[in-house]
Scaffold this motif. Structure first.
Motif, PDB file in Angstrom:
ATOM      1  N   GLU A  25      41.125  24.942 -32.471  1.00 43.80           N
ATOM      2  CA  GLU A  25      40.790  23.539 -32.515  1.00 43.80           C
ATOM      3  C   GLU A  25      40.430  23.110 -31.101  1.00 43.80           C
ATOM      4  OE1 GLU A  25      43.718  21.025 -34.336  1.00 43.80           O
ATOM      5  OE2 GLU A  25      42.368  19.309 -34.281  1.00 43.80           O
ATOM      6  N   GLY A  26      39.208  22.588 -30.922  1.00 41.24           N
ATOM      7  CA  GLY A  26      38.813  22.175 -29.579  1.00 41.24           C
ATOM      8  C   GLY A  26      37.340  21.824 -29.523  1.00 41.24           C
ATOM      9  N   TYR A  27      36.834  21.765 -28.292  1.00 37.10           N
ATOM     10  CA  TYR A  27      35.441  21.372 -28.087  1.00 37.10           C
ATOM     11  C   TYR A  27      34.562  22.596 -27.911  1.00 37.10           C
ATOM     12  CZ  TYR A  27      37.812  17.017 -26.882  1.00 37.10           C
ATOM     13  OH  TYR A  27      38.592  15.905 -26.895  1.00 37.10           O
ATOM     14  N   TYR A  28      33.319  22.422 -28.315  1.00 37.43           N
ATOM     15  CA  TYR A  28      32.360  23.525 -28.182  1.00 37.43           C
ATOM     16  C   TYR A  28      31.028  22.957 -27.731  1.00 37.43           C
ATOM     17  CZ  TYR A  28      30.105  27.990 -29.189  1.00 37.43           C
ATOM     18  OH  TYR A  28      29.453  29.189 -29.064  1.00 37.43           O
ATOM     19  N   CYS A  29      30.412  23.596 -26.704  1.00 38.06           N
ATOM     20  CA  CYS A  29      29.063  23.181 -26.293  1.00 38.06           C
ATOM     21  C   CYS A  29      28.092  24.235 -26.788  1.00 38.06           C
ATOM     22  CB  CYS A  29      28.953  23.049 -24.775  1.00 38.06           C
ATOM     23  SG  CYS A  29      27.224  22.850 -24.262  1.00 38.06           S
ATOM     24  N   VAL A  30      27.182  23.841 -27.674  1.00 43.35           N
ATOM     25  CA  VAL A  30      26.232  24.810 -28.235  1.00 43.35           C
ATOM     26  C   VAL A  30      25.240  25.246 -27.155  1.00 43.35           C
ATOM     27  CG1 VAL A  30      24.457  25.192 -29.992  1.00 43.35           C
ATOM     28  CG2 VAL A  30      26.524  23.939 -30.567  1.00 43.35           C
ATOM     29  N   GLY A  31      24.918  24.338 -26.216  1.00 42.16           N
ATOM     30  CA  GLY A  31      24.009  24.702 -25.110  1.00 42.16           C
ATOM     31  C   GLY A  31      24.584  25.862 -24.309  1.00 42.16           C
ATOM     32  N   CYS A  32      25.859  25.786 -23.984  1.00 42.71           N
ATOM     33  CA  CYS A  32      26.530  26.874 -23.234  1.00 42.71           C
ATOM     34  C   CYS A  32      26.996  27.977 -24.169  1.00 42.71           C
ATOM     35  CB  CYS A  32      27.770  26.368 -22.511  1.00 42.71           C
ATOM     36  SG  CYS A  32      27.495  25.166 -21.223  1.00 42.71           S
ATOM     37  N   GLU A  33      27.088  27.698 -25.446  1.00 38.01           N
ATOM     38  CA  GLU A  33      27.741  28.584 -26.417  1.00 38.01           C
ATOM     39  C   GLU A  33      29.152  28.896 -25.886  1.00 38.01           C
ATOM     40  OE1 GLU A  33      26.830  29.202 -29.390  1.00 38.01           O
ATOM     41  OE2 GLU A  33      24.680  29.665 -29.599  1.00 38.01           O
ATOM     42  N   GLU A  34      29.879  27.856 -25.575  1.00 37.46           N
ATOM     43  CA  GLU A  34      31.175  28.062 -24.934  1.00 37.46           C
ATOM     44  C   GLU A  34      32.196  27.029 -25.402  1.00 37.46           C
ATOM     45  OE1 GLU A  34      31.053  27.577 -20.673  1.00 37.46           O
ATOM     46  OE2 GLU A  34      32.922  28.685 -20.391  1.00 37.46           O
ATOM     47  N   TYR A  35      33.446  27.481 -25.537  1.00 34.20           N
ATOM     48  CA  TYR A  35      34.560  26.585 -25.821  1.00 34.20           C
ATOM     49  C   TYR A  35      34.898  25.855 -24.531  1.00 34.20           C
ATOM     50  CZ  TYR A  35      34.711  29.702 -29.758  1.00 34.20           C
ATOM     51  OH  TYR A  35      34.357  30.444 -30.846  1.00 34.20           O
ATOM     52  N   LYS A  36      35.106  24.555 -24.621  1.00 33.87           N
ATOM     53  CA  LYS A  36      35.311  23.765 -23.411  1.00 33.87           C
ATOM     54  C   LYS A  36      36.711  23.197 -23.348  1.00 33.87           C
ATOM     55  CE  LYS A  36      31.107  24.050 -21.841  1.00 33.87           C
ATOM     56  NZ  LYS A  36      30.765  24.540 -20.511  1.00 33.87           N
ATOM     57  N   GLN A  37      37.188  23.042 -22.124  1.00 39.64           N
ATOM     58  CA  GLN A  37      38.424  22.311 -21.871  1.00 39.64           C
ATOM     59  C   GLN A  37      38.017  20.885 -21.513  1.00 39.64           C
ATOM     60  OE1 GLN A  37      41.335  23.780 -22.356  1.00 39.64           O
ATOM     61  NE2 GLN A  37      40.276  25.711 -22.787  1.00 39.64           N
ATOM     62  N   LEU A  38      38.964  19.971 -21.615  1.00 38.91           N
ATOM     63  CA  LEU A  38      38.639  18.567 -21.309  1.00 38.91           C
ATOM     64  C   LEU A  38      38.048  18.406 -19.909  1.00 38.91           C
ATOM     65  CD1 LEU A  38      41.166  15.911 -22.595  1.00 38.91           C
ATOM     66  CD2 LEU A  38      38.678  15.989 -22.866  1.00 38.91           C
ATOM     67  N   ASP A  39      38.579  19.197 -18.944  1.00 44.11           N
ATOM     68  CA  ASP A  39      38.058  18.989 -17.589  1.00 44.11           C
ATOM     69  C   ASP A  39      36.691  19.631 -17.360  1.00 44.11           C
ATOM     70  OD1 ASP A  39      39.013  21.507 -17.468  1.00 44.11           O
ATOM     71  OD2 ASP A  39      40.561  21.135 -15.962  1.00 44.11           O
ATOM     72  N   ASP A  40      36.124  20.274 -18.383  1.00 44.36           N
ATOM     73  CA  ASP A  40      34.730  20.745 -18.291  1.00 44.36           C
ATOM     74  C   ASP A  40      33.776  19.638 -18.721  1.00 44.36           C
ATOM     75  OD1 ASP A  40      35.534  23.383 -17.706  1.00 44.36           O
ATOM     76  OD2 ASP A  40      35.704  23.867 -19.843  1.00 44.36           O
TER      77      ASP A  40
END
Ligand code: MSP
Length: 526
Positions: free
Chosen positions: A126-141
């Motif tokens: 459960e969390g954030y994902y940026c499709v541009g980066c294809e990466e799971y993100k932390q809040l501080d990203d």
């Protein structure tokens, strides 16, 4: 490293959601220069590049263009990514696509091995994902968009687009097991991550503690199927990183694999974490050696920001090569930007350096010397007579440029290596001005001296052809032919660039190495 050693260098594999821009070409050129350099040391150098074709980003792009991801990828690879290699003169030994069967098989084999050895478990992400980066993100990203279409929303700091909230059953890689091992690696092999700025960032990141990594997705199916659970596809980065081993026979050709691996990996600093944290952790889990080094180069900036297609600041490499040629493209980016730091591109700087360094500096030197040997000696290369201090100084610079550039290449200081070679260009130009062969030619009593001056400069040109061949393959080939170089230029030892043989004759250069270009500095067009 001695002759015959293997030198495997890889670029990242490029997303096929869009066409290449000069930032992508920059990574390619740097890797190609290093590969060519090592080849000219007699090493068994092998350059890999390719394309990253799975994942949500490509899938969405294909859907938006009313096609399938496979068709989209095939089209982009054939129409844009493979032609790029020609445009900027890349001599790659292989081109891997993540949709190649050889790659997909290797991903399955690798993953199954990690699963069997207990490095993978099922969990809930459960969390954030940026499709541009294809990466799971932390809040501080993430940042809150200050303006624009997404004003007030949480957006990815790199793509300035909203992230998506993911809640899925996923398979996880126990990456947290490898935190201490990675720190030990950075400690015991300080040049594993370079340059120091990137290394520091990576060490800080790992010191904060590593989470396990979600390595599968089940909400779409454009990817390699997880071998024990076909309702999941492998996370695109986990899949993509494996290209470096799937291309050299991982799991199917042990001999080739043992001969090539480990690789030197060049990546942009934005993807250094994937390569210096996730990738070595994956390799450790599989019991394989980590890369020889991961070098994170800087960004090409436009208007102070990373150039990118998504921000519409991308410049196509052919916009430059159509006017200036591929050699100038390669030279400009390798010499004008400190490798490892960000650099701003401008048409003015490109055309100014083209004119002063390539056309007037190197090109003119070559034409003048060859023309004088033709004019004063009917094309026959004179032999050295008694040497003066000025001649000795040129010989010393030839030697120094060879030694320094070779040492600098080993530290990835490509721009500095070029600068040390350019001292020879500048000194040869100064030497001609000072020795005035045209004045010597007026008095037959100076014939031997004239011969020595021209022989010294022809020798210098041969050294330049050899040392610059990895960066300027086309121009140096023309020069090599014109000065009667014996043997293939690309086979001349770059660590012994002061000794080369000629046929005894020069031939006229059919055209200048770097023709004059009248450039409209704004548009870059001729
Ligand atoms: N597909 C991933 C890499 C997977 S490797 C297992 C990816 N692809 S990319 O196409 O987005 O970027 C490829 C490379 O181009 C990266 O090294 C990236 O840093 C580089 N560049 C993209 N834009 C750039 C600049 N503006 N300047 C310099 N390099 C840049 O990431």
């Amino acid at each position: 490293m001695s002759a015959g050693d293997s030198f495997y260098i890889a670029t990242p594999i490029f997303y096929v959601n869009d066409v290449p821009h000069i930032g992508h070409a920059y990574t390619e050129v740097a890797a190609d220069v290093l590969a060519r350099w090592h080849r000219q040391r007699g090493e068994d150098a092998w350059l890999l590049t390719g394309t990253d074709e799975h994942g949500q980003k490509i899938l969405r792009t294909a859907v938006a263009n009313n096609t399938t991801p496979q068709e989209w990828a095939d089209r982009l690879v054939a129409d844009s990514w493979q032609p790029l290699l020609e445009t900027i003169d890349i001599a790659n030994d292989d081109f891997i696509r993540t949709t190649d069967e050889r790659h997909e098989k290797a991903v399955s084999t690798f993953l199954q091995r990690l699963y069997d050895d207990g490095h993978i478990y099922a969990g809930e992400y459960e969390g954030y994902y940026c499709v541009g980066c294809e990466e799971y993100k932390q809040l501080d990203d993430l940042v809150t968009a200050p303006d624009g279409d997404y004003k007030g929303q949480l957006v990815c700091a790199i793509h300035s687009r909203p992230v998506e909230i993911l809640k899925e059953k996923n398979y996880f890689f126990r990456m947290s097991d490898f935190g201490q091992k990675l720190l030990d690696l950075y400690e015991s092999q300080p040049d594993f991550v370079q340059p120091a700025s990137v290394r520091n960032e990576i060490v800080q990141f790992v010191k904060q503690g590593l989470d396990d990594l979600s390595i599968s997705r089940s909400s779409f199916d454009w990817g390699v199927k997880v071998p024990w659970d076909e309702t999941h596809v492998v996370y695109v980065w986990f899949d993509a990183l494996l290209n470096y081993v799937s291309a050299i026979g991982y799991g199917v050709d042990d001999e080739q694999f043992a001969k090539r691996w480990p690789a030197v990996q060049l990546v942009g600093k934005d993807i250094a974490r994937f390569h210096a944290v996730i990738w070595p952790a994956m390799l450790m889990a599989a019991g394989l050696p980590v890369p020889r080094a991961v070098f994170g180069h800087g960004w090409l900036l436009v208007g102070g920001e990373k150039m990118s297609k998504s921000k519409l600041t991308g410049i196509a490499p052919s916009q430059i090569t159509d006017t200036f040629g591929s050699d100038a493209f390669r030279y400009y980016f390798m010499s004008a930007i400190t490798f490892g730091q960000d650099g701003s591109f401008s048409w003015e700087d490109l055309s100014a350096r083209y004119q002063s360094e390539l056309a007037n500096g190197f090109g003119n030197l070559a034409s003048r010397v060859i023309a004088m040997v033709n004019k004063y000696f009917d094309g026959e290369i004179p032999t050295l007579g008694e040497l003066t201090a000025s001649d000795e100084a040129i010989i010393a610079t030839q030697k120094r440029a060879t030694e320094q550039s070779n040492a600098l290449i080993d530290t990835f200081a490509i721009n500095e290596a070029l600068a040390s070679v350019w001292q020879l260009v500048d000194e040869l130009n100064g030497y001609i001005t000072e020795q005035e062969p045209w004045a010597l030619s007026k008095d037959p009593a100076n014939r031997e001296r004239l011969g020595t001056v021209l022989a010294t400069t022809v020798n210098g040109l041969g050294t330049l052809a050899i040392l610059l061949s990895p960066v300027l393959p086309k121009a140096t080939e023309k020069l090599w032919q014109a000065i009667g170089g014996v043997g293939e230029l690309r086979e001349q030892r770059i660590d012994d660039a002061t000794s080369w043989s000629n046929t005894g004759r020069v031939t006229a250069l059919e055209s200048s190495l770097f023709p004059r270009i009248e450039v409209d500095a704004e548009s870059g067009t001729a």
